[in-house]
Scaffold this motif. Structure first.
Motif, PDB file in Angstrom:
ATOM      1  N   THR A  15      40.397  33.567  36.368  1.00 14.56           N
ATOM      2  CA  THR A  15      41.017  34.628  35.555  1.00 14.56           C
ATOM      3  C   THR A  15      41.730  34.025  34.354  1.00 14.56           C
ATOM      4  O   THR A  15      41.618  34.513  33.217  1.00 14.56           O
ATOM      5  N   ALA A  16      42.454  32.922  34.597  1.00 14.03           N
ATOM      6  CA  ALA A  16      43.170  32.250  33.501  1.00 14.03           C
ATOM      7  C   ALA A  16      42.173  31.821  32.425  1.00 14.03           C
ATOM      8  O   ALA A  16      42.444  31.939  31.219  1.00 14.03           O
ATOM      9  N   GLY A 400      36.853  37.102  37.096  1.00 18.96           N
ATOM     10  CA  GLY A 400      37.755  36.751  35.991  1.00 18.96           C
ATOM     11  C   GLY A 400      37.344  37.444  34.707  1.00 18.96           C
ATOM     12  O   GLY A 400      38.178  37.957  33.957  1.00 18.96           O
ATOM     13  N   ARG A 401      36.033  37.477  34.464  1.00 18.12           N
ATOM     14  CA  ARG A 401      35.524  38.113  33.233  1.00 18.12           C
ATOM     15  C   ARG A 401      35.865  39.612  33.219  1.00 18.12           C
ATOM     16  O   ARG A 401      36.337  40.150  32.214  1.00 18.12           O
ATOM     17  N   VAL A 402      35.631  40.282  34.351  1.00 16.52           N
ATOM     18  CA  VAL A 402      35.873  41.728  34.400  1.00 16.52           C
ATOM     19  C   VAL A 402      37.368  42.022  34.231  1.00 16.52           C
ATOM     20  O   VAL A 402      37.768  42.941  33.509  1.00 16.52           O
ATOM     21  N   LEU A 403      38.197  41.194  34.888  1.00 19.34           N
ATOM     22  CA  LEU A 403      39.648  41.411  34.763  1.00 19.34           C
ATOM     23  C   LEU A 403      40.084  41.262  33.304  1.00 19.34           C
ATOM     24  O   LEU A 403      40.869  42.076  32.792  1.00 19.34           O
ATOM     25  N   PRO A 412      34.318  47.195  30.905  1.00 19.50           N
ATOM     26  CA  PRO A 412      34.045  45.970  31.653  1.00 19.50           C
ATOM     27  C   PRO A 412      32.568  45.575  31.581  1.00 19.50           C
ATOM     28  O   PRO A 412      31.681  46.445  31.567  1.00 19.50           O
ATOM     29  N   ALA A 413      32.307  44.264  31.514  1.00 18.53           N
ATOM     30  CA  ALA A 413      30.925  43.755  31.443  1.00 18.53           C
ATOM     31  C   ALA A 413      30.147  44.143  32.697  1.00 18.53           C
ATOM     32  O   ALA A 413      28.918  44.140  32.689  1.00 18.53           O
ATOM     33  N   PHE A 414      30.863  44.463  33.783  1.00 15.11           N
ATOM     34  CA  PHE A 414      30.217  45.001  34.986  1.00 15.11           C
ATOM     35  C   PHE A 414      31.072  46.177  35.447  1.00 15.11           C
ATOM     36  O   PHE A 414      32.296  46.056  35.568  1.00 15.11           O
TER      37      PHE A 414
END
Ligand SMILES: Cc1cc2nc3c(=O)[nH]c(=O)nc-3n(C[C@H](O)[C@H](O)[C@H](O)COP(=O)(O)OP(=O)(O)OC[C@H]3O[C@@H](n4cnc5c(N)ncnc54)[C@H](O)[C@@H]3O)c2cc1C
Length: 422
Positions: A15-16, A400-403, A412-414
């Motif tokens: 996520t970071a 992490g990407r979605v968050l 969101p990408a998903f």
């Protein structure tokens, strides 16, 4: 924005990375001395996207019954009187039907594929080394019954775009010659599944983030975060022994501790810890050891060959114990690992070597077994990224990407519509 991520396991560090990539100023707070010191320390290291099936299914009552009647069952319940488990179990059972299984299967398999792609993109962008190899995982069967079930599973995941080749005994041995001394009847090769050392990944990515010349991520290790609800739960304060935490936003990624943390601030997080046991054993004879990761469909032990500072080793995991917040283990918890692994690969491992490492840790499981990735329903500056359960290594980067998308207010990408919700 200044964002504080709570927890430096796989999910917190991934996520970071995505928040850092979006240009935010990031701090990560972790109570242990190093990243990946809890659940992410010694998992099975399999990127088993094709196994991203929901745990609740039409056969769940049978699985529960087996856990009560079969002392050898990988799943056990030892805290029957825990009200949190009853509540979790009721919701879990509400998903244990054909319709919900189909919905959750579609969402989970698609998300796992998205996550594996994100992991590969993150590895390429950062140069982080974790022994990632994408040349398939082998799921072996020692009985005709499990081979028939494996064939059905291959058809199921095949319908969702995963290639799982069904193998007879000879083809399985052609792929993994060390199985020749076993009684395997066949198995499946999940072609796009992969493996990699999740602890090495988490720690290397943390070092990479901390060493960025621009906006280095600050890791505050050895600090335990506490939550205090304020104004009758309308607001909250987060602090460590060093004082109050100040940021524009906070992301909770505390793995199995997330539910207890949520309770302290008046938020019910639908999650229960499910303990598993992990062994890391030096390889004695590489010619007798498996060359790629896999799972035995009969015993549900998982293995993965690793390269450690001491030389080649095998990670072996099994067990799903509903026992509350408990990371304890006894010698007896590792008997099954040795019995089942030796039945497949006799003579491969140095079981008595002093560097054998035993470990137990908890999967952060939601009732649907899909993760929670969202903004808090009442606190606009609070986000949750948790509940990746049995498959958090596979799902780390995609989560992490979605968050990061949710924090940015982007689509969101998903889509998270089928995820577990707060
Ligand atoms: C036996 C076993 C085998 C597994 N095998 C696989 C596999 O092969 N493939 C796969 O994809 N997944 C696997 N998993 C699942 C995967 O390991 C987990 O989903 C993942 O590690 C969870 O990561 P996390 O960051 O959510 O939790 P954690 O790694 O537990 O990280 C949470 C962090 O928060 C810290 N923390 C907690 N409370 C506080 C506090 N109050 N203040 C500060 N810090 C705090 C903890 O110290 C910890 O470092 C396995 C799990 C188990 C148990």
């Amino acid at each position: 924005m200044k964002i504080i991520v709570l927890g430096a396991g796989l999910i917190g560090v991934a996520t970071a990375y995505y928040l850092w990539r979006d240009g935010h100023e990031i701090e990560v707070i972790e109570r242990e001395a190093e990243a990946a010191s809890a659940t992410s320390y010694a998992n099975a290291c399999l990127i088993s996207a094709s196994r991203a099936l929901p745990w609740p299914n039409p056969g769940s009552r049978g699985t529960l019954w087996r856990s009560l009647t079969d002392a050898d069952a990988p799943m056990r319940v030892t805290r029957w009187l825990d009200p949190a488990l009853w509540r979790w179990g009721r919701e879990f059972m509400s998903y244990a039907n054909e319709q919900e299984f189909a919905r959750l299967t579609g969402a989970k398999l698609a998300f796992a594929r998205f996550c594996q792609d994100e992991l590969e993109a993150a590895l390429a962008a950062t140069g982080v080394e974790c022994g990632y190899r994408r040349d398939g995982l082998l799921y072996v069967c020692r009985s005709d019954a499990t081979l028939a079930a494996a064939r059905a599973r291959a058809a199921l995941v095949g319908a969702h775009g995963y290639e799982a080749r069904v193998l007879g005994r000879e083809s399985a041995i052609a792929l993994e010659s060390s199985l020749a001394a076993s009684t395997v009847v066949g198995g499946t090769l999940a072609v796009s599944d992969a493996q990699g050392d999740s602890r090495a990944f988490t720690r290397a990515l943390a070092r990479w983030l901390a060493s960025r010349p621009e906006r280095p991520v600050r890791f505050r290790m050895g600090e335990t975060v506490r939550a205090t609800p304020l104004q009758r739960l309308r607001s909250f304060e987060l602090s460590t022994a060093a004082g109050k935490l100040d940021a524009d936003a906070f992301v909770v990624a505390l793995g199995p501790q997330t539910a207890a943390f949520g309770r302290a601030m008046g938020r019910r997080v639908p999650m229960y810890p499910v303990k598993g046991f992990s062994l890391t054993v030096p390889v004695r004879d590489t010619t007798k050891a498996p060359t790629r990761g896999g799972i035995c469909e009969d015993s549900l032990i998982a293995w993965c060959p690793l390269t450690t500072a001491q030389g080649p080793a095998m990670r072996i995991t099994t067990g799903a114990v509903f026992c509350g917040d408990d990371n304890g283990y006894r010698d007896a918890d590792f008997v099954a690992h040795r019995r089942h692994f030796d039945a497949l690969f006799p003579g491969a491992l140095a079981w008595e070597h002093p560097s054998v490492e035993c470990w137990a840790c908890q999967r952060p499981m939601t009732p649907s077994t899909l993760p929670i990735i969202q903004r808090d329903p009442t606190h606009a500056n609070l986000y949750w990224n948790c509940g990746q359960g049995h498959i958090g290594w596979t799902m780390s980067c995609g989560s992490g990407r979605v968050l990061a998308d949710v924090v940015a207010g982007r689509a969101p990408a998903f889509t998270t519509a089928d995820f577990q919700q707060l």
